[in-house]
Structures are given as structure tokens and as C-alpha cells.
Design an enzyme around this catalytic site. Structure first.
Site, short mmCIF file in Angstrom:
data_model
loop_
_atom_site.label_atom_id
_atom_site.label_comp_id
_atom_site.label_asym_id
_atom_site.label_seq_id
_atom_site.Cartn_x
_atom_site.Cartn_y
_atom_site.Cartn_z
N LYS A 280 0.92 -1.33 0.09
CA LYS A 280 -0.13 -0.05 0.07
C LYS A 280 0.93 1.36 0.10
CE LYS A 280 -4.12 -1.93 2.61
NZ LYS A 280 -4.97 -1.75 1.69
N ARG A 354 -10.26 -11.56 1.94
CA ARG A 354 -11.46 -12.71 1.49
C ARG A 354 -10.65 -13.88 1.51
NH1 ARG A 354 -11.69 -9.17 -4.01
NH2 ARG A 354 -11.15 -7.71 -2.55
N1 BES Z 1 -8.31 -3.61 4.23
C1 BES Z 1 -8.38 -3.39 2.98
C2 BES Z 1 -9.66 -2.50 2.66
C3 BES Z 1 -9.83 -1.11 3.18
C4 BES Z 1 -8.86 -0.19 2.58
C5 BES Z 1 -10.74 -0.99 4.12
C6 BES Z 1 -9.06 1.06 3.19
C7 BES Z 1 -10.67 0.67 4.66
C8 BES Z 1 -9.95 1.36 3.83
C9 BES Z 1 -8.36 -4.60 2.11
O1 BES Z 1 -7.56 -5.50 2.39
C10 BES Z 1 -7.93 -4.07 0.82
O2 BES Z 1 -6.79 -3.59 0.72
N2 BES Z 1 -8.51 -4.14 -0.18
C11 BES Z 1 -8.25 -3.75 -1.61
C12 BES Z 1 -8.68 -4.69 -2.64
C13 BES Z 1 -7.97 -4.68 -3.87
C14 BES Z 1 -6.90 -4.81 -3.91
C15 BES Z 1 -8.80 -5.38 -4.66
C16 BES Z 1 -8.77 -2.33 -1.78
O3 BES Z 1 -9.90 -2.03 -1.22
O4 BES Z 1 -7.85 -1.57 -2.14
MN MN Z 2 -5.77 -5.48 1.96
#
Ligand code: BES
Ligand code: MN
Ligand code: ZN
Length: 501
Positions: A280, A354
Site C-alpha cells: 500500500k 477474502r
Molecule cells: N483492508 C483493506 C480494505 C480497506 C482499505 C478498508 C481502505 C478501509 C480502507 C483490504 O484488505 C484491501 O486492501 N482491499 C483492497 C482490494 C483491492 C486490492 C482489490 C482495496 O480495497 O483497495
Molecule cells: Mn488489503
């Protein structure tokens, strides 16, 4: 805060009550609530209202001291909105404002004499819950790790809520219930707010053990070896890059009949989500300590239902680990085999929630559940879709699932912890197709919260299931950064309703 219910009859009047502060309501139409009228024998309250010192707008307040003919030391006027038809939202704003004032008063106790039985569509129990929850929210602090503690909470320690005689039993029961929910919310907030170097998977397991000990719950904690034996290849692929040992927590509150099928809650417990090799960006990454808020909400809900001795069988399951990059971390392109036997190509290691949930959702088949609800900070896309107001609710759309969705939506409304239903369906499901595995862990662009839910749906075909995406509701960013304790109020209301309590 110590809460109680008070009633008045012909002999004991509100004028004569000895207390540090009596709280009464006024309206924008310049009228006084019934209790305010009783205190207004000498006209001091109507004079204050006429002078414009208080507007009557929801949450406006004015403190009067020692008015003639009233025994109480102070009278706090609070605006309840336009007129005597008080809306839920206006009453709640008023209560929050009152709580803020009471926290900074020199008084030790207060009597809340608001028309809490005249709120449109709500009853005395709702009013009491609203007051207890607001008071607890106002008193919550997250300064456990500061060297100087915040001592701004002093003020009122005892709060009596005035109800009619016929509502007092319901009111007392509602205090006990609301305190249990508030304790659950506080636990969920505490766990969420703890830093990720303290709130590790091991810490969550220890917290669950302590809950089990304190409330006599069943508990089982599986370690990596046991998860390997169960072939949880998808879950284990997420923990590969971390030195923190993963845990799989199973909590049981068997308050129902032995043969009743359990209601199962599954909470995402990523104690820190760096994204893994699909790292990230740095800005705001600290907030990914909140990626275990699904797990924390399961623990908080168990805290609440155990304290209120809920007559229902409930099982909580928490897959928990860290998502870290390292030489041993899962790479984009890796293919893993889930406990269900379905294979997954990991196109993005940041879509890890997931991957841990699908194995937990397969594991819970053994309980022959009545329903399964998973709770997860699953997608940033859900925040784009619904903002910070509603959790995303996903279910299939046959009759049984429509009924479950409606129960969850109703529980959200009654607790003020709302959710909004989102679609699933074949067209979205097709976005997960892969040439190399049964599915990819991310969809083609568009509808990210839905394709994530579709991924989970493939692991839930043996029971009735709902998914709550709490990415937008579990915590607040900015100056008010902190866990909200959501969706503990929704889940607890849902379980109370299932228990018929
Ligand atoms: N934990 C995150 C989701 C999230 C992101 C919650 C920001 C709250 C704020 C999750 O694990 C994630 O990183 N999801 C990705 C999925 C993508 C890679 C398809 C996302 O939402 O960017
Ligand atoms: Mn994630
Ligand atoms: Zn995550």
C-alpha cells in the site's frame, strides 16, 4: 456512570427533587416540554426561551442556576427540535449535547426529565438505550498509552432517567441491556485503537481466552499446525510474510437449547494490512491497524451477549494474522488451494481479507449453522460507494436471504448502526474468472466491494449467509481518529431479535 429510572406521581413532584441538575426540553416553536412546564411556575424558563438565549434547535442548551420555586441546584434546558413530535435524530442530538454539558458540570448527579416516551416510532426502552450509549460514548477515552491521562471526564456520575410508572420496568431492563452493549462497544473500540505492535493475532487470542474465562464461554484456538492439517491454504498464504504466529479463534456462547442450530459470526482479523508484496502507499497506512475491526466486533458482540445472558446459541470465528511483505511472502501470481478445494490465483496480495475469510467460511460448515454473518473491513470500494454512514450488506436474493437481509437492516435501524443492501449476481461473479485457477482474488475493474462479496459467496453455498463490509464504518479518520465500535450495536440488536428478547 450509574444509571437509574425515576418516576413521579401526585405526591413526589419534579419541583421538589433534590439533584445537582434537572434536564428538561424546549422546542423551536417556543413551547416547553411537560416537565419544563412544571418547573416554570414562576416563569423563569419561558422567560429564557423568549429572550432568545436558547433556540430550541436540536442539541442547543442553556444552563440556569437556582431558579425560584425549584429545589434542584441547576436546570439544563435542551432543544428538542421543531415541535412536540420529536424525531429520533433530534432526540439523539439533544441527548449527546446534554451528555457533553453534564460531563463538565460541578454537579455529581442529574435527573433527565425529557419526554422520552413521545419520540415518533420509538418506545421508552429505545430512549434509555440512547441515553446509556451516548453517556458511554462521551466518557470513552483512548489515552491508555499516553504518559499524561486526559482528566476532562469529571462531572455527573449518577444519571436518573424519568419515565412514566408503566414504563419503568421496561426502562430498568433497557439499562442493563444497554450497559452490556456499551461494554461490548468499548471492548471493540479498545481493540481497534490499540497499536498493531500490541494488538497482534496472539493478543486477540488472549483477549478471547479472557472473555471465555470471565463469562464461561467455550473456546478453542487453533495454531498454524492445526490450520495446516485442515488445509487452510488460502488463509495461510496471507500470513507467509509475517513473523507473528497466525491464530484461528472459535468462541461459543450456548445460551439456547442444545439442539438449536447456532448463529455464526465470522470476523476478519488482519492485525495490520501493509498490502503485502502489493504494498500500500505510505500515507494513512497506520489506519490499517483497524483491519481487525471485524474480529473486534465479534469479540465485542460476545462481550455484550454474554453479559446479558442471551438465550441463543452463537458461535464466533476469527481468522487472524498480519499481511506483511518479506522474502517469504505470497507473490502476485501465486496459486493457492483453499480448504474448500477451490483454487485461487492471488493477483493482488492486498486483497487478503477474502483469502482468510474463505477458509473460515468453509470451516464453519461443521456447525450446521442457522445463519452465518461475516464482518470485515474488506474493501476501499465500499467506502467509495457508501461513505462512512452505512455498512455494506450483501446476501443472495432468494426468499431466505431476503428475510435475513431485512432482519439485519431492521437491527441496524433500531440501533442507529445502519447498513445498506448492495447487489450480488452472476455478472459480477464473472469478473473473478481466471485462465489458471478456479478464481482470481480480485475482479476486473468496477464494483470492487461487490466482486469481493461474490468471492466470499462462492464459499457459503451450504448455508444462509450475509456479509457486512464495515470498511467505511468501523473507524473515523482525521482529528477524530478512532474506532467507532460499529457494528456491535447492529449485531447485538440482530441477535436479541433472533433470541426473541
Ligand atoms: N483492508 C483493506 C480494505 C480497506 C482499505 C478498508 C481502505 C478501509 C480502507 C483490504 O484488505 C484491501 O486492501 N482491499 C483492497 C482490494 C483491492 C486490492 C482489490 C482495496 O480495497 O483497495
Ligand atoms: Mn488489503
Ligand atoms: Zn485488509
Amino acid at each position: 456512570m450509574d444509571f437509574s429510572i425515576k418516576t413521579f406521581d401526585a405526591k413526589t413532584t419534579i419541583i421538589a427533587v433534590k439533584t445537582g441538575c434537572i434536564v428538561v426540553g424546549v422546542y423551536e416553536n417556543k413551547k416547553l416540554s411537560p416537565a419544563a412546564q412544571q418547573l416554570d411556575a414562576k416563569g423563569a424558563i419561558s422567560a429564557a426561551l423568549k429572550s432568545g438565549d436558547i433556540s430550541g434547535k436540536p442539541g442547543s442548551t442553556l444552563l440556569l442556576r437556582k431558579i425560584e420555586g425549584v429545589v434542584a441546584d441547576r436546570i439544563l434546558l435542551v432543544g428538542l427540535g421543531k415541535n412536540e413530535e420529536i424525531t429520533e435524530k433530534d432526540f439523539s442530538s439533544a441527548v449527546h449535547a446534554v451528555v457533553r454539558v453534564l460531563a463538565n458540570l460541578g454537579a455529581a448527579d442529574a435527573v433527565l426529565a425529557l419526554p422520552g416516551e413521545s419520540i415518533v416510532g420509538r418506545d421508552a426502552a429505545w430512549t434509555v438505550r440512547c441515553v446509556v450509549m451516548a453517556a458511554n460514548e462521551g466518557a470513552y477515552r483512548s489515552d491508555g498509552l499516553k504518559s499524561q491521562k486526559d482528566d476532562s471526564v469529571h462531572g455527573v456520575k449518577k444519571l436518573a432517567v424519568v419515565l412514566s410508572a408503566s414504563a419503568q420496568d421496561a426502562g430498568r431492563a433497557a439499562i442493563a441491556q444497554a450497559e452490556a452493549i456499551a461494554n461490548g462497544v468499548a471492548l471493540t473500540k479498545d481493540l481497534g485503537n490499540l497499536p498493531p505492535n500490541i494488538c497482534t493475532p496472539t493478543y486477540l487470542a488472549t483477549t478471547a481466552k479472557k472473555l471465555a474465562r470471565d463469562f464461561k464461554l467455550g473456546i478453542e484456538i487453533l495454531d498454524r499446525k492445526q490450520m495446516e492439517a485442515l488445509k487452510m491454504g488460502s488463509f495461510l498464504s496471507v500470513t507467509n510474510g509475517s513473523v507473528e504466529p497466525p491464530k484461528f479463534i472459535v468462541l461459543k456462547h450456548m445460551g439456547g437449547k442444545a439442539k438449536d442450530a447456532p448463529t455464526v459470526l465470522v470476523g476478519k482479523g488482519i492485525t495490520f494490512d501493509t498490502g503485502g508484496i502489493s504494498l500500500k502507499p505510505g500515507a494513512g497506512m497506520d489506519e490499517m491497524k483497524y483491519d481487525m475491526c471485524g474480529a473486534a466486533s465479534v469479540l465485542g458482540t460476545f462481550r455484550a451477549i454474554a453479559e446479558m445472558k442471551l438465550k441463543l446459541n452463537v458461535i464466533g470465528v476469527i481468522p487472524t494474522c498480519e499481511n506483511m511483505p518479506s522474502g517469504s511472502a505470497t507473490r502476485p501470481g501465486d496459486i493457492v488451494t483453499s480448504m474448500s478445494g477451490q483454487t485461487i490465483v492471488v493477483l493482488n496480495t492486498d486483497a487478503e481479507g477474502r483469502l482468510i475469510l474463505c477458509d473460515a467460511l468453509t470451516y464453519v460448515e461443521r456447525f450446521k449453522p442457522a445463519v452465518v454473518v461475516d464482518i470485515a473491513t474488506l474493501t476501499g470500494a465500499c467506502v467509495v460507494a457508501l461513505g462512512n454512514h452505512n455498512s455494506g450488506l450483501f446476501t443472495r436474493d432468494d426468499a431466505a436471504h431476503d428475510a435475513l437481509a431485512n432482519d439485519l437492516l431492521a437491527a441496524g435501524k433500531s440501533s442507529g448502526d445502519t447498513a445498506w443492501r448492495m447487489p450480488l449476481g452472476e455478472a459480477y461473479n464473472d469478473q473473478l474468472k481466471s485462465n489458471f485457477a478456479d478464481m482470481a482474488n480480485i475482479g476486473t475493474p468496477g464494483g470492487g466491494s461487490i466482486t469481493a462479496a461474490c468471492f466470499l459467496e462462492r464459499y457459503t453455498r451450504k448455508y444462509t449467509w450475509a456479509h457486512l463490509d464495515i470498511a467505511g464504518t468501523a473507524w473515523k479518520s482525521g482529528a477524530a481518529k478512532g474506532a467507532t465500535g460499529r457494528p456491535v450495536p447492529l449485531l447485538t440488536a440482530f441477535l436479541l431479535q433472533r433470541a426473541g428478547q
